[in-house]
Write an enzyme that holds these catalytic residues in place. Structure first.
Site, PDB file in Angstrom:
ATOM      1  N   LYS A 237       0.815  -1.217   0.000  1.00  0.00           N
ATOM      2  CA  LYS A 237       0.000   0.000   0.000  1.00  0.00           C
ATOM      3  C   LYS A 237       0.852   1.271   0.000  1.00  0.00           C
ATOM      4  O   LYS A 237       0.591   2.206  -0.763  1.00  0.00           O
ATOM      5  CB  LYS A 237      -0.915  -0.016   1.221  1.00  0.00           C
ATOM      6  CG  LYS A 237      -1.745   1.242   1.403  1.00  0.00           C
ATOM      7  CD  LYS A 237      -2.376   1.282   2.772  1.00  0.00           C
ATOM      8  CE  LYS A 237      -1.333   1.499   3.834  1.00  0.00           C
ATOM      9  NZ  LYS A 237      -1.901   1.799   5.147  1.00  0.00           N
ATOM     10  N   THR A 238       1.896   1.305   0.850  1.00  0.00           N
ATOM     11  CA  THR A 238       2.726   2.516   0.966  1.00  0.00           C
ATOM     12  C   THR A 238       3.428   2.809  -0.351  1.00  0.00           C
ATOM     13  O   THR A 238       3.536   3.963  -0.770  1.00  0.00           O
ATOM     14  CB  THR A 238       3.766   2.352   2.099  1.00  0.00           C
ATOM     15  OG1 THR A 238       3.076   2.018   3.306  1.00  0.00           O
ATOM     16  CG2 THR A 238       4.542   3.636   2.315  1.00  0.00           C
TER      17      THR A 238
ATOM     18  N   ASP B  17      -5.122   8.062   3.606  1.00  0.00           N
ATOM     19  CA  ASP B  17      -4.632   6.727   3.955  1.00  0.00           C
ATOM     20  C   ASP B  17      -5.429   6.194   5.147  1.00  0.00           C
ATOM     21  O   ASP B  17      -5.999   6.962   5.919  1.00  0.00           O
ATOM     22  CB  ASP B  17      -3.147   6.815   4.303  1.00  0.00           C
ATOM     23  CG  ASP B  17      -2.490   5.449   4.427  1.00  0.00           C
ATOM     24  OD1 ASP B  17      -3.129   4.447   4.034  1.00  0.00           O
ATOM     25  OD2 ASP B  17      -1.349   5.383   4.922  1.00  0.00           O
ATOM     26  N   GLU B  18      -5.460   4.883   5.323  1.00  0.00           N
ATOM     27  CA  GLU B  18      -6.160   4.234   6.457  1.00  0.00           C
ATOM     28  C   GLU B  18      -7.588   4.764   6.587  1.00  0.00           C
ATOM     29  O   GLU B  18      -8.046   5.101   7.681  1.00  0.00           O
ATOM     30  CB  GLU B  18      -5.386   4.458   7.774  1.00  0.00           C
ATOM     31  CG  GLU B  18      -3.949   4.015   7.756  1.00  0.00           C
ATOM     32  CD  GLU B  18      -3.768   2.501   7.792  1.00  0.00           C
ATOM     33  OE1 GLU B  18      -4.786   1.782   7.723  1.00  0.00           O
ATOM     34  OE2 GLU B  18      -2.613   2.041   7.873  1.00  0.00           O
TER      35      GLU B  18
ATOM     36  N   GLN C  30      -9.200  -4.317   8.528  1.00  0.00           N
ATOM     37  CA  GLN C  30      -8.293  -3.830   9.561  1.00  0.00           C
ATOM     38  C   GLN C  30      -8.870  -2.612  10.284  1.00  0.00           C
ATOM     39  O   GLN C  30      -8.127  -1.807  10.837  1.00  0.00           O
ATOM     40  CB  GLN C  30      -6.929  -3.496   8.945  1.00  0.00           C
ATOM     41  CG  GLN C  30      -6.237  -4.722   8.355  1.00  0.00           C
ATOM     42  CD  GLN C  30      -4.837  -4.419   7.857  1.00  0.00           C
ATOM     43  OE1 GLN C  30      -3.939  -4.086   8.624  1.00  0.00           O
ATOM     44  NE2 GLN C  30      -4.648  -4.542   6.546  1.00  0.00           N
TER      45      GLN C  30
ATOM     46  N   ARG D 200       0.371  -9.650  11.128  1.00  0.00           N
ATOM     47  CA  ARG D 200       1.662  -8.997  11.455  1.00  0.00           C
ATOM     48  C   ARG D 200       2.814  -9.971  11.230  1.00  0.00           C
ATOM     49  O   ARG D 200       3.967  -9.557  11.114  1.00  0.00           O
ATOM     50  CB  ARG D 200       1.705  -8.550  12.928  1.00  0.00           C
ATOM     51  CG  ARG D 200       0.682  -7.531  13.393  1.00  0.00           C
ATOM     52  CD  ARG D 200       0.553  -6.341  12.492  1.00  0.00           C
ATOM     53  NE  ARG D 200      -0.524  -6.545  11.519  1.00  0.00           N
ATOM     54  CZ  ARG D 200      -0.635  -5.894  10.366  1.00  0.00           C
ATOM     55  NH1 ARG D 200       0.289  -5.025  10.024  1.00  0.00           N
ATOM     56  NH2 ARG D 200      -1.644  -6.120   9.547  1.00  0.00           N
TER      57      ARG D 200
END
Length: 747
Positions: free
Chosen positions: A32-33, A224-225, A255, A607
């Protein structure tokens, strides 16, 4: 540019689709980044968009800084001109410029949680309310929730449903506290964190010219998010993008784990309703984890009904099965986890930093810490007391704040008599009362102390006032480091700490020196155009927990699952996989609550890069008592094909899992024998609302959201705790702690 060649087809599509509304659904570990970074670089380089016209909103300054650095490597220094940062930092910047339209000074102070709680405690005391009923934490949480839903104190006091809720919770004065809290903040020239967003909404609502100015400035908006946005954040971004409609939101509904902070998953689930021509891109390839971990996570989240459909997959190796560990107690669980880390580290030449232990609540760290210490394994706890929360740091920062803004009441109370200068609590109280009674600024009272105080106190306040004026002149002339060093020395604070030769005193002195080092680093950073003390204070006030976490030593990381979001580790242990702990007992009131807990489990699982361990204990100390525990329902939801039981488990323990190994050696799961598998799941009554159980007595009929209807057999008081022994129709006898149990008393 050749950077597009390194993207997979959906990633490239997300980067090149720059016009109109776009939603990028980014699965865990899907790059994503990289997509966000390349998208901004593509806008500037290929689409020739002016960087000043791009607004990119993140949830941590750390994420924004990393993205800027990446973009800079791609296209050069133009990257620095984009508006990029957290919601709070970007809109604090706008409010510095426009806030005077709302009556705030441009140098307004930003209160952190401690400041806010201190102010609330003062208000509760002044209103002569019971501070055990009106706990600062609870009241602040209620006020924060209202602000996130854009409910002002006026609306709060006039809404019959809200006031009825407060009365039912036996806290009818919360609205009055909210009113006084906001008025005191305004008088102090201060905003809390929630005000930065609340006041931006008010600014855009009441000043269309200001809204239009920023709508024209930001031709491209990226968020973002997005699954973590609340109503306030959602409305700001919607308003800003209303003219050009070039809005790109990025997130993963799987998430979304911050409902308790006001995040609303419906923002991402229903986004298509806002933009019928919305272009949706799904990033489904996971680059982080093994196939077994990815498939395990998929089998977990598949149980949620409310979600955007996607199929996360990976080309990575199959990897190890998920390992399940059962312990007889929480202490044994700690020993098993520590021993496993010790062995894996030595056998595979791993570092401590390759391991993370994740838990649902902070209190679970104790048994883990003890076990790691016994084996000499270095660890760190994320989420402990941060550097900027230490007393000596807050004291010196209090001076900085008061020099910048003399209306800051909380800063005034912190520094007026530290180091001691003969100004007692009664003198401070007199000055504050005088300010309220005469309806004048507190600084005006301090500046004319002889009119309100007498003798030594008046002289001491006069000297203090002169000192602050001299500091202010210095701060206006010099950069943050020179001004801060002068304040630390001339206030007497540095000398006070230096003269304390205890170990704690030396540590405090070194911490203050470290703060001055941080200010020097800020001043020397060429990216910081404004090098004033006020600018530094704003930078610090807007740091998030993640931004403050700079410990890079080789240590095992211990943290809550919430704090782990966005991170990755080779080996992850998710501990405390027990009913009423994870999922939490407090998150079983509705399907929405339970689905949020399941998303939390999904976040924990994703994670892990190479190996995932899940552990639970049969007994655990909670609330000061030893409780019997059941394995979490989430363990039963995992596809058994991906799980194996740890072979080191004591054979003396009765297994809750069947060892029917298939030809592949997998171990399936079965429900523990202690659970009544025939009991049907209870659906709470439509009018279910927890009652005040203060007067609950034997013989009363009650309803529990999970266990259904039951009869109170006995009430037991143990110290400050009250317990109810209840026989439920379908679940048998249960003992519930009344301070936590949510019961409806049936008439």
């Amino acid at each position: 540019m050749d950077y597009l060649a390194s993207l997979n087809p959906p990633q490239r599509e997300a980067v090149e689709r720059t016009e109109g509304p776009v939603m990028i659904i980014a699965g865990a570990g899907s790059g994503k980044t990289r997509v966000l970074t390349y998208r901004i670089a593509h806008l500037i380089h290929a689409r020739k968009v002016d960087p000043f016209q791009i607004l990119s909103l993140t949830f941590t300054n750390k994420a924004a800084s990393e993205m800027k650095q990446r973009i800079e490597k791609l296209i050069g220094l133009d990257a620095r001109n984009t508006w990029m940062g957290t919601f709070h930092s970007v809109f604090a910047k706008i409010l510095r410029v426009e806030g005077q339209k709302l009556g705030y000074p441009s140098n307004f102070t930003i209160y952190d949680n401690d400041d806010s709680k201190s102010l609330i405690r003062s208000i509760v005391r002044e209103m002569k309310l019971d501070d055990k009923v009106y706990k600062a934490n609870t009241v602040l949480s209620r006020i924060s929730g209202a602000k996130n839903r854009l409910i002002s104190w006026e609306t709060y006091l006039n809404d019959p449903y809200i006031t009825a809720d407060d009365e039912a919770a036996m806290k009818p004065k919360v609205g009055e506290i909210y009113k006084n809290y906001q008025k005191r903040l305004f008088r102090s020239g201060a905003m809390d964190f929630d005000d930065l967003l609340f006041n931006t909404n008010v600014l855009f609502r009441d000043h269309p010219d200001v809204l239009n100015k920023y709508q024209q400035r930001f031709r491209y908006v990226m968020v973002d998010e997005f699954q973590d946005t609340n109503l306030s954040q959602y409305l700001i971004t919607k308003k800003l993008a209303a003219v050009h409609q070039n809005i790109c939101v990025v997130g993963d509904d799987a998430q979304s784990i911050y409902a308790f902070r006001g995040a609303d998953i419906q923002n991402i689930l229903n986004y298509e309703k806002d933009y019928p021509d919305l272009f949706i891109v799904k990033l489904e390839q996971n680059y982080r984890s093994t196939k077994n971990i990815v498939e395990t996570a998929n089998s977990i989240i598949a149980k949620n009904k409310s979600q955007l459909q996607k199929n996360v997959w990976t080309q990575n190796d199959k990897g190890d099965l998920i390992e399940l560990m059962k312990a007889s107690s929480d202490n044994e669980e700690g020993r098993m986890v520590a021993t496993t880390i010790f062995e894996e580290k030595n056998n595979k030449k791993l570092r401590n930093s390759d391991f993370a232990i994740l838990y649902r609540t902070n209190s679970q760290s104790r048994s883990m810490e003890e076990a790691l210490r016994k084996l000499g394994i270095s660890y760190r706890i994320v989420g402990g007391l941060s550097f900027y929360q230490r007393r000596e740091i807050k004291d010196l920062m209090g001076y900085f704040r008061y020099v910048v803004n003399q209306e800051d009441e909380e800063a005034f109370k912190r520094v007026i008599n530290y180091p001691k200068r003969g100004i007692g609590a009664s003198s401070v109280e007199k000055m504050m009362v005088a300010a309220y009674e005469h309806d004048i600024a507190l600084w005006e009272v301090i500046s004319n102390s002889s009119s309100f105080l007498s003798g030594r106190a008046a002289n001491a306040v006069g000297d203090f006032c002169t000192m602050i004026r001299s500091f202010k002149i210095e701060a206006e002339r010099k950069d943050a480091f020179e001004a801060a060093t002068n304040i630390a020395k001339q206030s007497g604070l540095l000398r006070e700490l230096y003269e304390d030769k205890t170990i704690e005193g030396l540590n405090r002195y070194e911490n203050v020196q470290e703060l001055l080092n941080a200010i020097k680093e800020y001043v020397d950073n060429p990216e910081n155009e404004d090098k004033s003390l006020g600018a530094f204070l704003q930078e610090i006030a807007l740091l998030t927990d993640e931004d403050q976490n700079k410990d890079s030593q080789d240590t095992v990381t211990l943290m809550t699952i919430h704090a782990s979001k966005g991170l990755e580790f080779k080996y992850v242990f998710v501990v405390g996989m027990e009913e009423d702990l994870f999922p939490s007992q407090m998150m079983m009131q509705s399907r929405e609550d339970l689905e949020e807990e399941r998303r939390l489990f999904y976040v924990a699982s994703t994670r892990a890069m190479e190996k995932l361990y899940l552990s639970y204990a049969l007994t655990r100390y909670r609330y000061g008592r030893l409780l019997n525990c059941e394995p979490s329902r989430f363990l039963e939801e995992i596809d058994p094909a991906f799980v194996k039981v740890n072979k080191k488990i004591s054979s003396a323990l009765s297994s809750s899992f069947r060892d029917t190994e298939s030809s592949q050696g997998f171990v399936g799961l079965k429900k523990p024998a202690t659970r009544n598998t025939t009991a049907k799941v209870h659906t709470p009554s439509p009018d279910f609302k927890p009652s005040n159980t203060h007067n609950l007595t034997e013989g009363m009929k009650v309803e529990h959201p999970k266990f259904g209807f039951g009869l109170v057999k006995a009430i037991e008081t143990e110290g400050v705790n009250r317990k109810a022994h209840i026989h439920f129709e379908h679940f048998g006898d249960k003992t519930l702690l009344l301070s936590f149990a949510k019961l409806r008393i049936v008439d």
